[in-house]
Design a protein around this motif. Structure first.
Motif, PDB file in Angstrom:
ATOM      1  N   HIS A  62       0.817  -1.206   0.000  1.00 13.36           N
ATOM      2  CA  HIS A  62       0.000   0.000   0.000  1.00 13.36           C
ATOM      3  C   HIS A  62       0.855   1.262   0.000  1.00 13.36           C
ATOM      4  N   ALA A  63       2.083   1.161   0.496  1.00  8.95           N
ATOM      5  CA  ALA A  63       2.963   2.330   0.541  1.00  8.95           C
ATOM      6  C   ALA A  63       3.273   2.838  -0.861  1.00  8.95           C
ATOM      7  N   ALA A  64       3.084   2.001  -1.878  1.00  7.89           N
ATOM      8  CA  ALA A  64       3.363   2.430  -3.245  1.00  7.89           C
ATOM      9  C   ALA A  64       2.582   3.695  -3.586  1.00  7.89           C
ATOM     10  N   PHE A  65       1.305   3.729  -3.217  1.00 11.66           N
ATOM     11  CA  PHE A  65       0.452   4.864  -3.585  1.00 11.66           C
ATOM     12  C   PHE A  65       0.761   6.068  -2.713  1.00 11.66           C
ATOM     13  N   PHE A  66       1.106   5.783  -1.469  1.00 14.14           N
ATOM     14  CA  PHE A  66       1.504   6.810  -0.507  1.00 14.14           C
ATOM     15  C   PHE A  66       2.749   7.540  -1.017  1.00 14.14           C
ATOM     16  N   GLY A  67       3.769   6.750  -1.351  1.00 12.30           N
ATOM     17  CA  GLY A  67       5.028   7.341  -1.797  1.00 12.30           C
ATOM     18  C   GLY A  67       4.938   7.963  -3.172  1.00 12.30           C
ATOM     19  N   LEU A  68       4.124   7.343  -4.028  1.00 11.87           N
ATOM     20  CA  LEU A  68       4.007   7.844  -5.397  1.00 11.87           C
ATOM     21  C   LEU A  68       3.424   9.260  -5.404  1.00 11.87           C
ATOM     22  N   ALA A  69       2.396   9.498  -4.575  1.00 12.07           N
ATOM     23  CA  ALA A  69       1.806  10.828  -4.509  1.00 12.07           C
ATOM     24  C   ALA A  69       2.837  11.825  -3.978  1.00 12.07           C
ATOM     25  N   ALA A  70       3.628  11.382  -2.972  1.00 10.44           N
ATOM     26  CA  ALA A  70       4.650  12.264  -2.412  1.00 10.44           C
ATOM     27  C   ALA A  70       5.671  12.643  -3.488  1.00 10.44           C
ATOM     28  N   THR A 119       1.387  -7.770  -4.489  1.00 11.91           N
ATOM     29  CA  THR A 119       1.335  -6.340  -4.175  1.00 11.91           C
ATOM     30  C   THR A 119       2.683  -5.885  -3.601  1.00 11.91           C
ATOM     31  N   LEU A 120       3.279  -6.750  -2.788  1.00 12.25           N
ATOM     32  CA  LEU A 120       4.607  -6.426  -2.243  1.00 12.25           C
ATOM     33  C   LEU A 120       5.617  -6.251  -3.369  1.00 12.25           C
ATOM     34  N   ALA A 121       5.595  -7.175  -4.323  1.00 11.67           N
ATOM     35  CA  ALA A 121       6.579  -7.118  -5.404  1.00 11.67           C
ATOM     36  C   ALA A 121       6.395  -5.867  -6.260  1.00 11.67           C
ATOM     37  N   PHE A 122       5.154  -5.505  -6.536  1.00 14.49           N
ATOM     38  CA  PHE A 122       4.941  -4.306  -7.358  1.00 14.49           C
ATOM     39  C   PHE A 122       5.393  -3.050  -6.619  1.00 14.49           C
ATOM     40  N   ALA A 123       5.115  -2.993  -5.325  1.00 13.69           N
ATOM     41  CA  ALA A 123       5.543  -1.826  -4.561  1.00 13.69           C
ATOM     42  C   ALA A 123       7.071  -1.736  -4.542  1.00 13.69           C
ATOM     43  N   GLN A 124       7.731  -2.896  -4.421  1.00 16.23           N
ATOM     44  CA  GLN A 124       9.194  -2.886  -4.423  1.00 16.23           C
ATOM     45  C   GLN A 124       9.739  -2.444  -5.766  1.00 16.23           C
ATOM     46  N   MET A 125       9.006  -2.822  -6.827  1.00 19.30           N
ATOM     47  CA  MET A 125       9.422  -2.399  -8.161  1.00 19.30           C
ATOM     48  C   MET A 125       9.473  -0.871  -8.230  1.00 19.30           C
ATOM     49  N   LEU A 126       8.424  -0.212  -7.706  1.00 20.91           N
ATOM     50  CA  LEU A 126       8.403   1.253  -7.690  1.00 20.91           C
ATOM     51  C   LEU A 126       9.500   1.795  -6.782  1.00 20.91           C
ATOM     52  N   PHE A 127       9.713   1.104  -5.642  1.00 20.53           N
ATOM     53  CA  PHE A 127      10.762   1.538  -4.724  1.00 20.53           C
ATOM     54  C   PHE A 127      12.117   1.550  -5.433  1.00 20.53           C
ATOM     55  N   TYR A 128      12.447   0.455  -6.121  1.00 21.91           N
ATOM     56  CA  TYR A 128      13.746   0.396  -6.803  1.00 21.91           C
ATOM     57  C   TYR A 128      13.807   1.403  -7.947  1.00 21.91           C
ATOM     58  N   PHE A 129      12.648   1.653  -8.567  1.00 23.80           N
ATOM     59  CA  PHE A 129      12.630   2.636  -9.655  1.00 23.80           C
ATOM     60  C   PHE A 129      13.079   3.999  -9.137  1.00 23.80           C
ATOM     61  N   PHE A 130      12.536   4.417  -7.993  1.00 22.06           N
ATOM     62  CA  PHE A 130      12.907   5.734  -7.465  1.00 22.06           C
ATOM     63  C   PHE A 130      14.262   5.695  -6.750  1.00 22.06           C
ATOM     64  N   HIS A 131      14.591   4.532  -6.207  1.00 19.22           N
ATOM     65  CA  HIS A 131      15.843   4.396  -5.452  1.00 19.22           C
ATOM     66  C   HIS A 131      17.047   4.391  -6.397  1.00 19.22           C
ATOM     67  N   ASP A 132      16.926   3.706  -7.535  1.00 21.07           N
ATOM     68  CA  ASP A 132      18.067   3.513  -8.433  1.00 21.07           C
ATOM     69  C   ASP A 132      18.181   4.577  -9.516  1.00 21.07           C
ATOM     70  N   SER A 133      17.035   5.104  -9.973  1.00 20.17           N
ATOM     71  CA  SER A 133      17.122   6.087 -11.054  1.00 20.17           C
ATOM     72  C   SER A 133      17.339   7.475 -10.455  1.00 20.17           C
ATOM     73  N   ASP A 134      17.765   8.417 -11.278  1.00 22.35           N
ATOM     74  CA  ASP A 134      18.062   9.745 -10.728  1.00 22.35           C
ATOM     75  C   ASP A 134      16.997  10.777 -11.089  1.00 22.35           C
ATOM     76  N   LEU A 244       8.101   4.494  -0.147  1.00 18.83           N
ATOM     77  CA  LEU A 244       7.465   3.475  -0.979  1.00 18.83           C
ATOM     78  C   LEU A 244       7.829   2.075  -0.510  1.00 18.83           C
ATOM     79  N   GLY A 245       8.745   1.997   0.432  1.00 21.12           N
ATOM     80  CA  GLY A 245       9.341   0.710   0.780  1.00 21.12           C
ATOM     81  C   GLY A 245       8.382  -0.194   1.534  1.00 21.12           C
ATOM     82  N   TRP A 246       8.795  -1.434   1.667  1.00 19.66           N
ATOM     83  CA  TRP A 246       7.894  -2.412   2.256  1.00 19.66           C
ATOM     84  C   TRP A 246       7.785  -2.257   3.755  1.00 19.66           C
ATOM     85  N   GLN A 247       8.762  -1.570   4.390  1.00 22.31           N
ATOM     86  CA  GLN A 247       8.646  -1.351   5.829  1.00 22.31           C
ATOM     87  C   GLN A 247       7.453  -0.442   6.105  1.00 22.31           C
TER      88      GLN A 247
END
Lengths: 329, 289
Positions: A62-70, A119-134, A244-247
């Motif tokens: 669920h954090a995916a949507f939280f972080g994405l809006a941020a 859902t966990l995997a998709f959220a992590q995908m977004l996490f790595y997208f923002f974590h790794d890209s600039d 966006l992370g799983w924690q």
């Protein structure tokens, strides 16, 4: 299942709101900020409870949507002026809602444990997208230099840079989200999703396209979660990828459990309790050296909550309400 | 691209896939037999890697470290099962997820206390430090071959145990009907403890083997856990065969992703998962729920 809160619950909630209104008048900046965070995360937990407790979809992303809006707020905020909330908030919600529609369309096809993992995997995908890209600061996170304002024509109606303004805006948003979700749950749509949680096969036999109902409730939760993410970004003006992370998703689930699944107001109280406990564990005067490793205590607390609390704080309040009702009769 | 380079990448992908299989199979068996979703599985991988670091410094060789590490991780698994996982057998997935989430918080913080936040490098055993020359400029490290061979060997042993021993029969029976094998008088409590301990040891060994190739750092468990989830979801939960195929697919997707789409490398893996789920919502070999 009763959706309309009983009189006792309403009285308890009014009591809490009265306290919340009082907090800014203490003038203690630390407390005002902490309570703002509690309210915003409470709204986030409430949106998660909408799908976990009512539709029966245990989302661990669920954090995916939280972080994405941020992150969206960061991306649309210009560096030298403030962005107008009147269009910034809808844009952030649109991004969160679209993401929820895409992720939901794929993951709602699965159920049970698969749904949790997907859902966990998709959220992590977004996490790595923002974590790794600039595109937004990578692992260092991104800043929002000027917080959103409401401007109509030449007139600045509201500036979220003011701590008390943000505080009351969050309080109103939280109450709005609660009312909005209550109305949805009382509507025919709300009845259907609650039916799906109890027995999906029967709902399908009754002719409901359960996939669409589940997907729409997932999107609604994503929208409210995004709204909370928008507010959270305004608190510190800082957006780390960990949002966006799983924690974050895991802690939101803990808030839901702690507050009471399927009570809607409970998870908001769960957020207050969890942040309060965290604050307590970090207190040097009480825990000394151990306060540096407060996460160990938090982990133990989470385990204790899972093992011992069946219905959470919300369940406790409902129970007291029932008792009182019984004694009046 | 040069075909030789492509060949090397394929070898890397297979090696990563085999390593993933060791971790994902433990996750899958524990879920299949005990019905428990264990988020802390990645922590055992991390603990394995840190054990390899400490033990190889103490004993002077990675081999001894692994030999010592296996009983230590198994004991840890036994302990965790007896104290925490026991409470989860008749509870719903949400509670399992949250309790094991709490365990992760504890393990991560313990790791900070015991080993601190710095990344560590683990030296390879001297025998395995060389590399095979493939052409004038390219070569392939011996250790990676060794790693693949050990993982493959363990996979074969696991297959033989599951298919051809009484213990394996019980595990398979437990996966297909838990109540029934309890009724047949099999000590399910002990079986569960043993299965969980073996799953933990598999993840631990994977961590120890991977330690010289990848640096040992905090948070390495979470990263591998999520990828293992993807593997298990693709293969179908509880299916070892599915986990094997899923692991190889993800290993190759990850490596090819890094070569062909460097910007979207970490997204490639999830793309594969989305594609599989579109076609088969309960994984390639899942029984459907």
């Amino acid at each position: 299942m009763t959706v309309i809160p009983s009189k006792f619950v309403i009285i308890v909630l009014c009591f809490f709101i009265a306290i919340l209104i009082f907090v800014p008048f203490t003038g203690d900046k630390y407390w005002i900020k902490l309570v703002t965070r509690m309210m915003v995360l409470g709204m986030f937990a409430m949106s998660l409870d909408f799908i976990v407790g009512y539709t029966g979809l245990v989302s661990f992303g669920h954090a995916a949507f939280f972080g994405l809006a941020a992150y969206t707020l960061h991306l649309i905020s210009p560096e030298e002026t403030a962005v107008n909330l009147l269009w910034a908030l809808p844009v952030c919600l649109l991004v969160s809602g679209t993401a929820a529609a895409i992720i939901g369309a794929l993951s709602v096809r699965t159920r049970g444990i698969y749904f949790i993992m997907v859902t966990l995997a998709f959220a992590q995908m977004l996490f790595y997208f923002f974590h790794d890209s600039d595109i937004a600061g990578g692992s260092d996170g991104a800043f929002i230099y000027f917080k959103p304002v409401i401007v109509l024509g030449e007139l600045t109606l509201m500036d979220l840079d003011g701590q008390n303004v943000l505080y009351f805006f969050s309080l109103v948003s939280l109450m709005f989200a609660y009312g909005f979700l209550l109305i949805i749950l009382r509507s025919p749509f709300g009845r259907v999703i609650q039916g799906i949680k109890v027995n999906e096969h029967r709902m399908r036999a009754l002719g409901y396209n359960t996939y669409i109902y589940k997907l729409v409730s997932f999107i609604i939760a994503g929208l409210i979660g995004g709204y909370a993410g928008f507010l959270f970004a305004c608190i510190d003006g800082f957006v780390p990828p960990e949002l966006l992370g799983w924690q974050e998703s895991g802690l939101a689930l803990v808030m839901v459990i702690l507050g009471g699944i399927g009570t809607l107001f409970g998870p908001a109280l769960g957020a207050v309790a969890l942040l309060g406990v965290e604050e307590l564990f970090r207190e040097r005067h009480i825990f000394g050296q151990l306060s540096e490793h407060w996460q160990i205590m938090l982990g133990a607390f989470v385990i204790a909550v899972v093992l011992m609390l069946k219905n959470g704080i919300g369940g406790l309040i409902l129970k007291i309400g029932d008792r009182l009702k019984g004694s009046v009769r | 691209m040069d075909w030789l380079l492509f060949f090397i990448q394929t070898l890397n992908g297979i090696q990563y896939g085999l390593l993933l299989f060791l971790i994902a199979s433990g996750l899958s068996i524990v879920f299949g037999v005990m019905g428990v979703i264990n988020l802390a599985h990645g922590s055992f991988y991390m603990i394995g890697a840190y054990l390899a670091f400490t033990l190889s410094e103490l004993t002077g060789s990675l081999f001894y470290a692994i030999l010592l590490g296996i009983p230590i991780t198994m004991l840890l698994g036994f302990f965790v099962e007896r104290f925490f996982i026991v409470h989860l057998y008749h509870r719903d997935h949400l509670q399992q997820v949250l309790l094991t989430f709490g365990l992760i918080l504890i393990f991560n913080e313990l790791q900070q206390i015991l080993w601190g936040g710095d990344p560590h490098a683990v030296p390879m055993p001297a025998v395995l430090t060389g590399s095979f020359p493939l052409s004038d400029t390219l070569s392939y490290p011996v250790y990676r071959f060794f790693l693949s061979a050990v993982c493959l060997g363990m996979s074969i042993v696991m297959y033989l145990v599951l298919k051809h021993t009484r213990f394996g029969m019980r595990i398979r029976a437990g996966a297909s009907n838990r109540t029934m094998i309890e009724a047949l008088g099999i000590n399910i409590r002990f079986l569960y403890s043993l299965v969980f301990a073996i799953g933990v040891a598999l993840a631990g060994v994977a961590g120890m083997l991977a330690a010289p190739v990848e640096t040992v750092y905090p948070g390495m468990g979470e990263q591998i856990l999520i990828v293992s989830f993807v593997v298990v979801v693709i293969g179908g939960i509880g299916s070892i065969r599915g986990a094997f195929i899923g692991a190889l697919a993800i290993g190759l997707a990850d490596v090819y992703g890094q070569v062909f789409l460097p910007d979207l490398a970490s997204v490639a893996v999830y793309g594969v998962m989305a594609g599989v789920l579109l076609l088969r919502p309960s994984g390639l070999f899942g029984r459907g729920t």
